[in-house]
Motif scaffolding. Structure first.
Motif, PDB file in Angstrom:
ATOM      1  N   VAL A 144      38.367  31.957  41.899  1.00 55.78           N
ATOM      2  CA  VAL A 144      39.824  32.068  41.982  1.00 55.78           C
ATOM      3  C   VAL A 144      40.231  33.500  41.675  1.00 55.78           C
ATOM      4  CG1 VAL A 144      42.028  31.253  41.069  1.00 55.78           C
ATOM      5  CG2 VAL A 144      40.091  29.662  41.276  1.00 55.78           C
ATOM      6  N   ALA A 145      40.846  34.170  42.649  1.00 57.13           N
ATOM      7  CA  ALA A 145      41.291  35.553  42.444  1.00 57.13           C
ATOM      8  C   ALA A 145      42.649  35.571  41.759  1.00 57.13           C
ATOM      9  CB  ALA A 145      41.369  36.274  43.788  1.00 57.13           C
ATOM     10  N   SER A 146      42.783  36.400  40.739  1.00 59.88           N
ATOM     11  CA  SER A 146      44.067  36.548  40.051  1.00 59.88           C
ATOM     12  C   SER A 146      44.777  37.839  40.448  1.00 59.88           C
ATOM     13  CB  SER A 146      43.867  36.501  38.533  1.00 59.88           C
ATOM     14  OG  SER A 146      42.928  37.487  38.121  1.00 59.88           O
ATOM     15  N   GLU A 147      43.998  38.903  40.725  1.00 62.86           N
ATOM     16  CA  GLU A 147      44.550  40.161  41.227  1.00 62.86           C
ATOM     17  C   GLU A 147      44.299  40.200  42.727  1.00 62.86           C
ATOM     18  OE1 GLU A 147      46.138  42.434  39.379  1.00 62.86           O
ATOM     19  OE2 GLU A 147      45.830  41.359  37.481  1.00 62.86           O
ATOM     20  N   VAL A 148      45.368  40.355  43.525  1.00 64.10           N
ATOM     21  CA  VAL A 148      45.226  40.266  44.980  1.00 64.10           C
ATOM     22  C   VAL A 148      45.935  41.451  45.642  1.00 64.10           C
ATOM     23  CG1 VAL A 148      45.407  38.781  47.004  1.00 64.10           C
ATOM     24  CG2 VAL A 148      45.301  37.757  44.723  1.00 64.10           C
ATOM     25  N   PRO A 149      45.253  42.595  45.754  1.00 58.46           N
ATOM     26  CA  PRO A 149      45.852  43.723  46.477  1.00 58.46           C
ATOM     27  C   PRO A 149      45.860  43.468  47.974  1.00 58.46           C
ATOM     28  CG  PRO A 149      43.602  44.234  45.855  1.00 58.46           C
ATOM     29  CD  PRO A 149      43.914  42.902  45.226  1.00 58.46           C
ATOM     30  N   ALA A 150      46.742  44.150  48.678  1.00 60.97           N
ATOM     31  CA  ALA A 150      46.784  44.037  50.136  1.00 60.97           C
ATOM     32  C   ALA A 150      45.521  44.622  50.740  1.00 60.97           C
ATOM     33  CB  ALA A 150      48.010  44.752  50.681  1.00 60.97           C
ATOM     34  N   GLY A 151      45.171  44.137  51.922  1.00 55.53           N
ATOM     35  CA  GLY A 151      44.054  44.711  52.651  1.00 55.53           C
ATOM     36  C   GLY A 151      44.481  45.971  53.384  1.00 55.53           C
ATOM     37  N   ASP A 152      43.601  46.465  54.253  1.00 56.01           N
ATOM     38  CA  ASP A 152      43.900  47.684  55.007  1.00 56.01           C
ATOM     39  C   ASP A 152      43.746  47.425  56.505  1.00 56.01           C
ATOM     40  OD1 ASP A 152      44.363  50.179  55.948  1.00 56.01           O
ATOM     41  OD2 ASP A 152      42.572  51.106  55.090  1.00 56.01           O
ATOM     42  N   PRO A 153      44.789  46.842  57.116  1.00 58.11           N
ATOM     43  CA  PRO A 153      44.713  46.565  58.561  1.00 58.11           C
ATOM     44  C   PRO A 153      44.859  47.801  59.424  1.00 58.11           C
ATOM     45  CG  PRO A 153      46.871  45.967  57.719  1.00 58.11           C
ATOM     46  CD  PRO A 153      46.051  46.361  56.529  1.00 58.11           C
TER      47      PRO A 153
END
Length: 574
Positions: free
Chosen positions: A361-370
């Motif tokens: 379970v991820a608690s820190e979720v930065p945006a990806g790089d599309p």
């Protein structure tokens, strides 16, 4: 036939898992699917569905029926959508062309990036109540554009069922009584209670009492006679401007006159070979439905089982990733460059899928790089918020093969609370769908369209034949609701109503941090226990969206309609 409310699942986790392994589908509430041969409408109210079918029986096509349905929904669900709001329509014509009509509201010329940033604005709720919250309505322009370019009947003809409903009235349902009661203070703050159609002797209409709206019928008749100019340039326009400005706003006749419907190319993607067409910005819906399904395509969902802990784990983690991207990149593309190609890329989705660790379970979720998947430079933009639960979606199919999915809204229940005197128009509060942060790309600007999640969607099978039309209400959860319904049909072979009635999940991201895992009623308690043991913080018994849809059943050569029992939805066919 009215469907029973969604029941609780009581099977243990082991039984559910065994059923999923055997059949790929967990137990659910009894389906109330409707089948028809010639045409069908599935909307959030039976009377609106019947209005659309009436028009098709009289020779109209799916677009004529769609406008009739939307007009009737304005009458029987005035809290959710209508002439004072906006929306999107995804339509596929009989020759196979797919287009999206964007008639989302726009910010008036007086709008500025800092208009909702002050403490006073927040304290006095400028963005959600009164005239400052009203965006320029686009709904009527969209409906008339659809009729003139894709329909076969006049506005006056398709408005007949709605006018009849408005003049003769319809009985208030207990659910509607509750909505009126909840919004009583807002309705009486900006309007004369004696002139509000949803009140009687100053109190909310009781369940069973007739709601009669002669002023709204008058508006429809005027538009039938004079066309859209009556609304955007004539006497109705003057009344709208006066009502907005009297309640604290700053709108001009020029704002209304300048409104334009935009015809957009749909967002396109595939899921296990099925072709998906949905809404582009200013809606984030279609793009992130495609991104979510692209990520999930990397997992054997059917083998994992329906709503099992493993499937929910993968679903939740994928949802976090797409919500982080939505917050980072999405806004009106007329004002901001958005990496749409990258977000919809299969290669990017594979990279996103590799961030998911099953059972974790991820608690820190930065945006990806599309950006790197379309050759651009990385730029995190920072999006905003969007429409709430007061939204209505419907689907229409005719015998000729025309398909319409449309989602419309006034934002919060009864929008801004401002009703145009003499015309019965409930005005939206879509300005709240902008960000109050002046630095956000989704901050208000003149003529800008606020970010949305509305996702009316048309799906074709791998051979290119029509497969499904579906849409939902539920703010950002529209994205996850539509995706789960598609998965229920494609991965698990469900009928339309079965797919809609399944308990849904959603997991948002806020400021880069994961929110709680939301579970609807109906999830097996043992499944919830396993998810909690994984590390999820659960928010149980949630209400996650309401949907309507139509599935093409080629084996039976019929249309298969489903509508959400979480609401008053009923499919009607002939």
């Amino acid at each position: 036939m009215r469907k029973s409310r969604l029941g609780l699942w009581t099977r243990g986790f082991l039984v559910a898992a065994a059923l999923a392994a055997l059949a790929g589908v967990a137990a659910a509430a009894p389906a109330q699917d409707v089948y028809a041969k010639k045409g069908m409408v599935s909307s959030a109210h039976e009377l609106a569905s019947k209005a659309g079918v009436e028009i098709m029986r009289r020779g109209g096509n799916a677009v004529d029926a769609a406008v009739a349905t939307a007009l009737a929904l304005n009458v029987v669900e005035p809290n959710a959508s209508g002439i004072g709001g906006g929306g999107f329509m995804t339509l596929r014509t009989r020759d196979g062309k797919v287009v999206v009509l964007d008639y989302r509201e726009t910010a008036p010329r007086s709008a500025g990036k800092e208009m909702f940033a002050s403490e006073q604005a927040k304290k006095e709720k400028w963005s959600i109540q009164g005239g400052r919250s009203v965006g320029v309505p686009g709904w009527l322009a969209g409906m008339i554009y659809a009729l003139e370019h894709y329909g076969t009947m006049t506005f006056g003809q398709v408005a007949e069922p709605a006018i009849r409903l408005a003049e003769k009235g319809f009985p208030i349902h207990p659910m509607q009584n509750q909505v009126i009661t909840d919004e009583f203070d807002k309705l009486t703050r900006y309007n004369d209670p004696a002139k509000v159609a949803f009140l009687k002797e100053g109190l909310p209409l009781a369940a069973g009492e007739l709601c009669v709206q002669p002023e709204l019928a008058k508006t429809y008749r005027l538009v039938a006679k004079e066309g859209s100019k009556a609304f955007y340039q004539g006497e109705i326009a003057k009344a709208i401007v006066e009502a907005v400005n009297k309640s604290g706003g700053n709108m001009t006749l020029q704002d209304l006159k300048d409104y334009k419907v935009l015809v957009r190319e749909p967002v396109f993607g595939t899921y296990r070979g099925y072709k998906i067409y949905s809404t582009p910005p200013a809606s984030s819906g279609g793009t992130h439905i495609v991104e979510l399904l692209n990520i999930l395509e990397n997992f054997p969902i059917a083998k994992m089982g329906h709503n099992t802990p493993g499937t929910v784990n993968v679903l939740a983690e994928a949802m976090k990733l797409i919500y982080a991207d939505r917050a980072a990149y999405m806004a009106d593309t007329a004002f901001v460059k958005v990496p749409l190609k990258g977000l919809a890329s299969k290669e990017y989705a594979k990279a996103q899928a590799e961030r998911i660790r099953e059972g974790k379970v991820a608690s820190e979720v930065p945006a990806g790089d599309p950006w790197k998947y379309e050759g651009g430079k990385t730029a995190y933009l920072g999006g905003g918020i969007d429409e709430r639960v007061s939204t209505s979606s419907f689907s229409v199919v005719d015998a000729a093969g025309n398909i319409v999915a449309s989602t419309n809204t006034v934002n919060y229940f009864f929008g801004s609370g401002v009703i145009v005197p003499g015309y019965g128009i409930v005005l939206n509060d879509e300005m709240d769908d902008f960000s109050s942060d002046p630095k956000s790309v989704n901050a208000p600007e003149p003529g800008k369209r606020p970010l949305s999640s509305m996702s009316p969607t048309v799906v074709l099978d791998p051979k290119g034949n029509p497969y499904m039309t579906v849409g939902a209400a539920g703010a950002t959860r529209i994205i996850t609701s539509v995706a789960q319904i598609l998965m229920n049909c494609i991965d698990f072979g469900m009928t339309m109503d079965q797919a809609i009635e399944q308990p849904r999940v959603s997991n948002g991201v806020f400021g880069g941090k994961a929110g709680k895992l939301e579970l609807e009623k109906g999830f097996d308690p043992k499944t919830a226990e396993v998810l909690q043991a994984m590390g999820y913080v659960l928010d149980k018994d949630k209400h996650i969206g309401t949907a309507q849809g139509i599935l093409f059943d080629f084996q039976k050569e019929t249309l298969n309609g489903g509508a959400d029992s979480r609401r008053l939805g009923v499919p009607v066919g002939f």
